[in-house]
Scaffold this motif. Structure first.
Motif, PDB file in Angstrom:
ATOM      1  N   ILE A   1     -12.576  -1.826   0.879  1.00 45.39           N
ATOM      2  CA  ILE A   1     -11.600  -2.894   1.834  1.00 45.39           C
ATOM      3  C   ILE A   1     -11.527  -4.161   1.382  1.00 45.39           C
ATOM      4  O   ILE A   1     -10.356  -4.684   1.211  1.00 45.39           O
ATOM      5  CB  ILE A   1     -11.825  -2.523   3.369  1.00 45.39           C
TER       6      ILE A   1
ATOM      7  N   THR B   1      -9.497  -4.583  -1.693  1.00 43.69           N
ATOM      8  CA  THR B   1      -8.108  -4.260  -1.286  1.00 43.69           C
ATOM      9  C   THR B   1      -7.511  -5.381  -0.816  1.00 43.69           C
ATOM     10  O   THR B   1      -6.183  -5.970  -0.942  1.00 43.69           O
ATOM     11  CB  THR B   1      -7.888  -2.991  -0.478  1.00 43.69           C
ATOM     12  N   ILE B   2      -8.234  -5.971   0.382  1.00 40.58           N
ATOM     13  CA  ILE B   2      -7.558  -7.229   0.798  1.00 40.58           C
ATOM     14  C   ILE B   2      -7.175  -8.178  -0.074  1.00 40.58           C
ATOM     15  O   ILE B   2      -6.282  -8.975  -0.060  1.00 40.58           O
ATOM     16  CB  ILE B   2      -8.345  -7.666   1.975  1.00 40.58           C
TER      17      ILE B   2
ATOM     18  N   PHE C   1      -4.308   2.907   9.021  1.00 44.60           N
ATOM     19  CA  PHE C   1      -4.398   4.223   8.302  1.00 44.60           C
ATOM     20  C   PHE C   1      -4.918   5.372   8.751  1.00 44.60           C
ATOM     21  O   PHE C   1      -5.010   6.519   8.228  1.00 44.60           O
ATOM     22  CB  PHE C   1      -4.461   3.681   6.651  1.00 44.60           C
ATOM     23  N   GLN C   2      -6.223   4.999   9.340  1.00 45.54           N
ATOM     24  CA  GLN C   2      -7.116   6.220   9.974  1.00 45.54           C
ATOM     25  C   GLN C   2      -5.931   6.984  10.958  1.00 45.54           C
ATOM     26  O   GLN C   2      -6.144   8.131  11.020  1.00 45.54           O
ATOM     27  CB  GLN C   2      -8.080   5.628  10.722  1.00 45.54           C
TER      28      GLN C   2
ATOM     29  N   ARG D   1      -6.224   6.169  -0.071  1.00 48.43           N
ATOM     30  CA  ARG D   1      -7.098   5.842   1.282  1.00 48.43           C
ATOM     31  C   ARG D   1      -8.362   5.277   0.948  1.00 48.43           C
ATOM     32  O   ARG D   1      -8.928   4.624   1.811  1.00 48.43           O
ATOM     33  CB  ARG D   1      -6.890   6.885   2.242  1.00 48.43           C
TER      34      ARG D   1
ATOM     35  N   LEU E   1      -9.354   1.634   1.277  1.00 48.12           N
ATOM     36  CA  LEU E   1      -9.625   1.038   2.707  1.00 48.12           C
ATOM     37  C   LEU E   1     -10.851   1.490   3.185  1.00 48.12           C
ATOM     38  O   LEU E   1     -11.156   1.111   4.401  1.00 48.12           O
ATOM     39  CB  LEU E   1      -8.488   1.604   3.590  1.00 48.12           C
TER      40      LEU E   1
ATOM     41  N   ARG F   1      -8.726  -6.653   7.823  1.00 48.32           N
ATOM     42  CA  ARG F   1      -9.668  -5.258   7.461  1.00 48.32           C
ATOM     43  C   ARG F   1      -9.377  -4.432   8.596  1.00 48.32           C
ATOM     44  O   ARG F   1      -9.419  -3.089   8.459  1.00 48.32           O
ATOM     45  CB  ARG F   1     -11.012  -5.964   7.283  1.00 48.32           C
TER      46      ARG F   1
ATOM     47  N   LEU G   1       0.852  -1.111  -0.049  1.00 47.81           N
ATOM     48  CA  LEU G   1       0.045   0.065  -0.134  1.00 47.81           C
ATOM     49  C   LEU G   1       0.856   1.334   0.107  1.00 47.81           C
ATOM     50  O   LEU G   1       0.620   2.383  -0.765  1.00 47.81           O
ATOM     51  CB  LEU G   1      -0.758  -0.076   1.368  1.00 47.81           C
TER      52      LEU G   1
ATOM     53  N   THR H   1      -1.073   3.765  -2.668  1.00 45.30           N
ATOM     54  CA  THR H   1      -2.720   3.342  -2.929  1.00 45.30           C
ATOM     55  C   THR H   1      -3.440   4.496  -2.188  1.00 45.30           C
ATOM     56  O   THR H   1      -3.361   4.812  -1.086  1.00 45.30           O
ATOM     57  CB  THR H   1      -3.040   1.932  -2.147  1.00 45.30           C
TER      58      THR H   1
ATOM     59  N   LEU I   1      -5.833  -2.815   9.038  1.00 46.40           N
ATOM     60  CA  LEU I   1      -5.270  -1.909   7.682  1.00 46.40           C
ATOM     61  C   LEU I   1      -6.049  -0.632   8.033  1.00 46.40           C
ATOM     62  O   LEU I   1      -5.588   0.485   8.099  1.00 46.40           O
ATOM     63  CB  LEU I   1      -5.543  -2.364   6.480  1.00 46.40           C
ATOM     64  N   GLN I   2      -7.469  -0.718   8.491  1.00 49.21           N
ATOM     65  CA  GLN I   2      -8.221   0.455   8.287  1.00 49.21           C
ATOM     66  C   GLN I   2      -7.882   1.457   9.547  1.00 49.21           C
ATOM     67  O   GLN I   2      -7.717   2.679   9.590  1.00 49.21           O
ATOM     68  CB  GLN I   2      -9.652  -0.121   8.506  1.00 49.21           C
TER      69      GLN I   2
END
Length: 393
Positions: A268, A271-272, A363-364, A260, A263, A356, A253, A258, A359-360
């Motif tokens: 998401i 993406t996964i 990056f949040q 955001r 995500l 899931r 990523l 990539t 990663l969320q």
């Protein structure tokens, strides 16, 4: 069938095995991999067909099983009762019992706790560059599987050490020292779990070990050795693959910049699946032929082995357009990363949930996350994961 030579411990291959896979796939569905001494399935259709073909399996034909060396007896005792090494009808019984305890409801119920864990780990991130693999990607799955099974989180470092030593038996370049260390780890792992299982028999809790003890199918329950093997498998497989799915995913990523928005809740899952396809944590399974099989222009005799190259199958251009590009907006097409057929990974829903949420939240909370230096892959084929992932926030 074309014979190809490629050392699985060659540094260039360890860092990027995909050019070799492209070359191999250009020769057809099967090639003979000289270093492994067996045919290798390299196309999507060949890997998927053999995974689903009941004329092939994971259990070596009984007449070909060699005597187990004494120094490997403890490790082999665990492997011999593992779900991974069993075939029907034994596999059918074991999997049914495990699935009675390892339910989708129990997995889904973990989501709030995983989210809280991710925030807690991020709260402890330093202000200087650090190894995200150790601080986050490893901790999320290992603490989660500890909680699911009901073993103390404080044992996580020991569990990691034991797990790494045991799964090293499947890596290229295995040595006598590897075997000794795997046996020692198995003995320590078994002793710890034996005490814990006995404790749960008299003091049941709301955890997976208690549910495995209670699981029953047609009047049958798991034997003591099956319980031990299943718990060890769930602990090992329950974090080894997810650690590197998360690590490889964050690397990809960041390297591909990539957006955001990929995500977001509505994107998401795509993406996964693209992360799992593009750079999976496990690249090779093997299977034995149980009878004469003529397939893809090759005749397999009973007992012949075949390597299934999951990483090669996932980049088959006949299935995915521009397969060597990471395109998270792709429509989902089933990839081979979790296997297929009767041995499809029982932990796949948990791994996807951890990815899931992990990663969320990452990056949040860390919108400025960036790589520090060039990530390197560990020399541990057929696994494919990073040695570390240095980042700054």
């Amino acid at each position: 069938m074309k014979t190809l030579s490629q050392s699985p411990t060659d540094p260039a291959f360890v860092q990027n095995p995909y050019p070799f896979y492209d070359t191999a796939r250009g020769e057809g569905d099967l090639v003979f991999w000289k270093e492994y001494g067996m045919p290798a399935a390299v196309s999507h259709r060949a890997v998927q067909d053999i995974l689903r073909d009941r004329r092939f399996g994971t259990e070596q034909p009984s007449e070909m099983q060699a005597e187990v060396p004494p120094h490997l007896a403890p490790w082999h005792a665990v492997e011999a009762h593992s779900l991974l090494e069993a075939e029907p009808p034994r596999h059918t019984r074991l999997r049914a019992l495990v699935l009675r305890a390892f339910t989708s409801r129990a997995t889904a119920a973990l989501e709030p706790a995983i989210e809280t864990l991710c925030h807690q780990l991020i709260d402890d991130f330093p202000n200087t560059p650090f190894d995200l693999l150790e601080a986050y990607c490893t901790q999320v799955p290992v603490i989660t599987i500890c909680r699911l099974l009901g073993v103390p989180e404080a044992k996580a470092p020991d569990l990691l050490q034991w797990s790494h030593a045991m799964v090293a038996m499947y890596q290229a370049g295995r040595s006598y020292q590897t075997e000794i260390e795997a046996t020692r780890a198995t003995q320590a792992f078994t002793a710890f779990l034996s005490d814990y299982i006995e404790e749960r028999r008299t003091d049941p809790r709301d955890d997976l070990i208690t549910r495995l003890i209670a699981a029953e199918d047609g009047g049958e329950k798991l034997s003591r050795q099956e319980l031990l093997s299943t718990c060890i498998l769930l602990l090992n497989a329950g974090h080894e693959a997810t650690v590197h799915s998360l690590g490889n995913g964050v690397k990809t990523l960041l390297e591909t910049r990539t957006p955001r928005k990929m995500l977001a809740p509505n994107t998401i899952d795509q993406t996964i699946e693209e992360i799992l396809r593009f750079d999976p944590p496990l690249h090779l399974f093997t299977r034995y032929a149980y009878e004469r099989v003529d397939l893809f222009g090759h005749s397999f005799a009973r007992g012949d082995q075949v390597a299934l190259l999951l990483g090669a199958a996932n980049r088959d251009p006949s299935v995915w357009e521009t397969p060597n590009a990471f395109l998270p907006a792709r429509n989902i097409i089933t990839n081979s990363s979790f296997g297929s057929g009767v041995h499809f990974c029982v932990g796949a829903p948990l791994a996807r949930l951890e990815m899931r949420v992990g990663l969320q939240v990452l990056f949040q909370r860390c919108p400025s996350l960036r790589l520090v230096g060039e990530p390197e892959y560990n020399n541990s084929y057929h696994f494919h994961g990073l040695t570390k992932l240095m980042v700054s926030t």
